[in-house]
Scaffold this motif. Sequence first.
Motif, mmCIF file in Angstrom:
data_model
loop_
_atom_site.group_PDB
_atom_site.id
_atom_site.type_symbol
_atom_site.label_atom_id
_atom_site.label_comp_id
_atom_site.label_asym_id
_atom_site.label_seq_id
_atom_site.Cartn_x
_atom_site.Cartn_y
_atom_site.Cartn_z
ATOM 1 N N LYS A 20 0.837 -1.194 0.000
ATOM 2 C CA LYS A 20 0.000 0.000 0.000
ATOM 3 C C LYS A 20 0.871 1.244 0.000
ATOM 4 C CE LYS A 20 -4.058 -1.921 2.255
ATOM 5 N NZ LYS A 20 -4.557 -2.397 1.028
ATOM 6 N N THR A 24 -0.611 11.412 1.496
ATOM 7 C CA THR A 24 -1.348 12.268 2.430
ATOM 8 C C THR A 24 -1.314 13.747 2.086
ATOM 9 O OG1 THR A 24 0.584 12.458 3.883
ATOM 10 C CG2 THR A 24 -0.975 10.672 4.346
ATOM 11 N N CYS A 27 -4.312 16.598 -0.299
ATOM 12 C CA CYS A 27 -5.668 16.049 -0.361
ATOM 13 C C CYS A 27 -6.257 16.026 1.046
ATOM 14 C CB CYS A 27 -5.688 14.663 -0.993
ATOM 15 S SG CYS A 27 -4.555 13.471 -0.293
ATOM 16 N N HIS A 29 -8.384 13.815 2.305
ATOM 17 C CA HIS A 29 -8.311 12.452 2.825
ATOM 18 C C HIS A 29 -7.180 11.725 2.116
ATOM 19 C CE1 HIS A 29 -12.123 13.085 4.836
ATOM 20 N NE2 HIS A 29 -12.630 13.534 3.690
ATOM 21 N N ARG A 31 -5.048 9.253 -0.038
ATOM 22 C CA ARG A 31 -5.307 8.355 -1.166
ATOM 23 C C ARG A 31 -4.485 7.108 -0.931
ATOM 24 N NH1 ARG A 31 -6.022 10.155 -6.833
ATOM 25 N NH2 ARG A 31 -6.294 7.938 -7.176
ATOM 26 N N PHE A 33 -3.192 3.600 -2.554
ATOM 27 C CA PHE A 33 -2.984 2.831 -3.773
ATOM 28 C C PHE A 33 -2.482 1.441 -3.370
ATOM 29 C CE2 PHE A 33 -2.256 7.256 -4.912
ATOM 30 C CZ PHE A 33 -3.019 7.405 -6.057
ATOM 31 N N PRO A 70 -0.848 13.265 -5.116
ATOM 32 C CA PRO A 70 -1.553 12.015 -5.412
ATOM 33 C C PRO A 70 -1.792 11.783 -6.902
ATOM 34 C CG PRO A 70 -2.955 13.514 -4.154
ATOM 35 C CD PRO A 70 -1.609 14.137 -4.234
ATOM 36 N N GLU A 74 -0.447 8.637 -9.010
ATOM 37 C CA GLU A 74 -1.350 7.876 -9.882
ATOM 38 C C GLU A 74 -0.753 7.720 -11.284
ATOM 39 O OE1 GLU A 74 -5.301 9.374 -11.831
ATOM 40 O OE2 GLU A 74 -5.736 8.702 -9.776
#
Length: 116
Positions: A20, A24, A27, A29, A31, A33, A70, A74
């Motif tokens: 994982k 942090t 954003c 909350h 994210r 992945f 984030p 991604e």
Amino acid sequence: MALVVTKSPLFKRLGDETVKLVVTSLCEHPRIFTVHKQLLCQKIPYFDKMFNGPFAEGTTQSATLHEDDPLAVESMLGWVYLDKIEIVDDGGSLYLNRYIHLFSLAEKYHITTLAD
């Protein structure tokens, strides 16, 4: 007759374990992945050392990325899985910013092939 199950080349490349990445920053909350560990560690030596070395992340199989964008993470993971960069053009400056953040991320984690 016994059924013999073998892994396809894709699943051999991905591996069975996942890790994982918790992002942090930038954003409200975090994210989260979930990524195939074997593929991530093959493509990015930084994460190989992190998840297969004597660090806390190796024990928890989770890493928190406090300073990373984030959307850049991604895009980086898209590159890990697809060997190409996919960023949707929104027709504005956000599009260019995603490339800049992705390049910064590639530099930070020493991913020369992605930065190039």
